[in-house]
Motif scaffolding. Structure first.
Motif, PDB file in Angstrom:
ATOM      1  N   GLU A 226       0.825  -1.205   0.000  1.00  0.00           N
ATOM      2  CA  GLU A 226       0.000   0.000   0.000  1.00  0.00           C
ATOM      3  C   GLU A 226       0.863   1.260   0.000  1.00  0.00           C
ATOM      4  O   GLU A 226       0.499   2.283  -0.579  1.00  0.00           O
ATOM      5  CB  GLU A 226      -0.920  -0.004   1.212  1.00  0.00           C
ATOM      6  N   ALA A 227       2.038   1.177   0.611  1.00  0.00           N
ATOM      7  CA  ALA A 227       2.965   2.305   0.662  1.00  0.00           C
ATOM      8  C   ALA A 227       3.838   2.408  -0.591  1.00  0.00           C
ATOM      9  O   ALA A 227       4.669   3.295  -0.696  1.00  0.00           O
ATOM     10  CB  ALA A 227       3.850   2.186   1.898  1.00  0.00           C
ATOM     11  N   GLY A 228       3.654   1.479  -1.553  1.00  0.00           N
ATOM     12  CA  GLY A 228       4.368   1.569  -2.820  1.00  0.00           C
ATOM     13  C   GLY A 228       5.392   0.488  -3.094  1.00  0.00           C
ATOM     14  O   GLY A 228       5.994   0.456  -4.165  1.00  0.00           O
ATOM     15  N   GLU A 229       5.622  -0.411  -2.159  1.00  0.00           N
ATOM     16  CA  GLU A 229       6.618  -1.475  -2.334  1.00  0.00           C
ATOM     17  C   GLU A 229       6.072  -2.583  -3.234  1.00  0.00           C
ATOM     18  O   GLU A 229       4.872  -2.837  -3.269  1.00  0.00           O
ATOM     19  CB  GLU A 229       6.979  -2.058  -0.963  1.00  0.00           C
ATOM     20  N   THR A 230       6.953  -3.234  -3.970  1.00  0.00           N
ATOM     21  CA  THR A 230       6.600  -4.385  -4.799  1.00  0.00           C
ATOM     22  C   THR A 230       7.342  -5.605  -4.260  1.00  0.00           C
ATOM     23  O   THR A 230       8.519  -5.514  -3.901  1.00  0.00           O
ATOM     24  CB  THR A 230       7.000  -4.141  -6.268  1.00  0.00           C
ATOM     25  N   TYR A 231       6.642  -6.728  -4.229  1.00  0.00           N
ATOM     26  CA  TYR A 231       7.230  -7.993  -3.752  1.00  0.00           C
ATOM     27  C   TYR A 231       7.154  -9.039  -4.852  1.00  0.00           C
ATOM     28  O   TYR A 231       6.137  -9.135  -5.541  1.00  0.00           O
ATOM     29  CB  TYR A 231       6.451  -8.533  -2.546  1.00  0.00           C
TER      30      TYR A 231
END
Length: 90
Positions: free
Chosen positions: A21-26
């Motif tokens: 939600e804060a912009g990180e990609t996994y």
């Protein structure tokens, strides 16, 4: 982009989704193979504080515009460049 295992995703789903939600990609792996990507939806925008942007820009590599133009011209050619005045051809 971060990489986590399927098991980590199951165990830490709330924390992972908060990061997303804060912009990180996994990237999610199973048995060492990437099988999925968990990323924010493209239409949602994230506010980025000015000090964070300045910190990232400060560490960005310098761009040599002339070298970049020469590389682009070598790859794409220079005859249909947008924004340049047309050259007279003989």
């Amino acid at each position: 982009m971060k990489t986590i295992t399927q098991r980590e995703l199951a165990a830490r789903s709330k924390a992972v989704l908060d990061d997303v939600e804060a912009g990180e990609t996994y990237h999610v792996t199973r048995n060492g193979t990437e099988i999925a990507e968990v990323r924010p939806l493209g239409s949602r925008r994230r506010f980025v504080p000015l000090d964070e942007l300045q910190r990232k820009w400060r560490n960005a590599p310098a761009v040599d515009a002339a070298r970049m133009r020469a590389e682009a011209d070598g790859f794409f050619g220079d005859e249909d460049r947008i924004g340049d005045e047309p050259e007279e051809r003989e």
